[in-house]
Design an enzyme around this catalytic site. Sequence first.
Site, mmCIF file in Angstrom:
data_model
loop_
_atom_site.group_PDB
_atom_site.id
_atom_site.type_symbol
_atom_site.label_atom_id
_atom_site.label_comp_id
_atom_site.label_asym_id
_atom_site.label_seq_id
_atom_site.Cartn_x
_atom_site.Cartn_y
_atom_site.Cartn_z
ATOM 1 C CG HIS A 91 -1.850 -1.334 1.464
ATOM 2 N ND1 HIS A 91 -2.685 -1.514 0.611
ATOM 3 C CD2 HIS A 91 -1.941 -2.372 2.299
ATOM 4 C CE1 HIS A 91 -3.693 -2.455 0.797
ATOM 5 N NE2 HIS A 91 -2.771 -3.253 2.115
ATOM 6 C CG HIS A 118 3.243 6.294 5.976
ATOM 7 N ND1 HIS A 118 2.690 5.695 7.691
ATOM 8 C CD2 HIS A 118 1.580 6.423 5.499
ATOM 9 C CE1 HIS A 118 1.535 6.321 8.024
ATOM 10 N NE2 HIS A 118 0.895 7.281 6.549
ATOM 11 C CG HIS A 120 0.253 8.665 2.582
ATOM 12 N ND1 HIS A 120 -1.011 7.713 2.030
ATOM 13 C CD2 HIS A 120 0.147 8.900 4.016
ATOM 14 C CE1 HIS A 120 -0.704 6.927 2.946
ATOM 15 N NE2 HIS A 120 -0.753 7.710 4.308
ATOM 16 C CD GLU A 130 -3.368 9.926 2.809
ATOM 17 O OE1 GLU A 130 -3.158 9.817 3.770
ATOM 18 O OE2 GLU A 130 -4.272 9.096 1.880
ATOM 19 C CG HIS A 143 1.022 10.440 6.598
ATOM 20 N ND1 HIS A 143 0.058 9.968 5.943
ATOM 21 C CD2 HIS A 143 0.512 12.251 7.231
ATOM 22 C CE1 HIS A 143 -0.417 10.913 5.935
ATOM 23 N NE2 HIS A 143 -0.223 12.310 6.211
ATOM 24 C CB THR A 225 -5.070 8.801 5.976
ATOM 25 O OG1 THR A 225 -3.915 8.246 5.545
ATOM 26 C CG2 THR A 225 -5.238 10.094 6.403
ATOM 27 C CB THR A 226 -4.740 2.990 5.604
ATOM 28 O OG1 THR A 226 -4.061 3.340 6.898
ATOM 29 C CG2 THR A 226 -3.738 3.956 4.334
HETATM 30 ZN ZN LIG Z 1 -0.448 8.150 6.212
#
Ligand SMILES: [Zn+2]
Length: 307
Positions: A91, A118, A120, A130, A143, A225-226
């Site tokens: 992901h 991690h 995005h 995000e 993040h 957010t996941t």
């Molecule tokens: Zn994140």
Amino acid sequence: MHLLLLSAFICSFFKINEGADWCYQSQDPCASHCKGPDLWKDTENAASCAGTSQSPINIVTKRTRLDERLTPFKFRGYETVFHSLIENNGHTVKVDVSTDATISGGNLTSVYKAVQFHLHWGEKGGPGSEHTVDGEQYPMELHIVHMKQKYSSLGEALKDKTGVAVLGFFYEKSSENKNYEPIINALKEVKQASTNKSVDNLFLNALIPPPTSLTNYFRYQGSLTTPGCTESVIWTVFEHPILLSRDQLEAFSDLKFKNGKSMVGTFRPVQPLNGRLVYRSSGNTLLASVMLLTVSISAAIGLSRPN
Ligand SMILES: [Zn+2]
Ligand SMILES: *[C@@H]1O[C@H](CO)[C@@H](O)[C@H](O)[C@H]1NC(C)=O
Ligand SMILES: *[C@@H]1O[C@H](CO)[C@@H](O)[C@H](O)[C@H]1NC(C)=O
């Protein structure tokens, strides 16, 4: 066109993606038999994805509320060099923080320790953050996930409404950022999903803007957010972006999802505020520059203090 509509219909009608893993919109959920953002709530332990305090959000700067309690953070252990594993988990790309690094201040009620970070991103340096600010989507977002120091796992921390604090940083296209070399080089070794590689010479300060640029930030209460989208996150989104070159940003698009397709568009769409307030720290230069502009305009048209 008709074929597309038909396949979308068949996909939703026959619930072909029942029991499937979650995925991003960019992964073409119907064709890939995975659950896109609209259906995350139907994945395992993810009912919260349909909650009312979800992340990310669009930050409308003129509606943010100044709060003097949002003082600068104290970063400890952010300068300590550590070795860790970088992992393509299918992901995103994730690095566990294997050193004692903590944050306090910034109106946090306790000390929070860094657990992992991690990212995005978009497609080849295109829009991919995000959070958005006044509708602008940056090419990437970092993040750094922290939990209250007293907890020993994220799972435990997520049971506490204020158990997790995530620091979010935007990226902007600029010149090469040497501090990112260890990570960018390691990406080549974790192109395939479910692979990892050791990385040396990491320290968190190297990844983020200098401390003087970290006094301006936004604060609100939200979620992961996941999936499971747990609503236990104190969000801090910094105004000043991290600078990377175009090549460095594009390197993330060489990673692959589980099905071998390019890992791009790894962001959740922005979520409704549902009455939540977004606060801003007092060190906000955006507003400082507006005030300067006002002063210079009033000076120019002769409205400055009579003497
Ligand atoms: Zn994140
Ligand atoms: C600051 O902390 C206090 C006490 O926890 C809380 O009530 C308040 O909402 C916080 N302010 C912001 C802007 O987060
Ligand atoms: C890292 O990858 C190796 C195989 O290269 C595997 O044996 C190991 O379990 C992985 N570690 C983690 C933490 O994923």
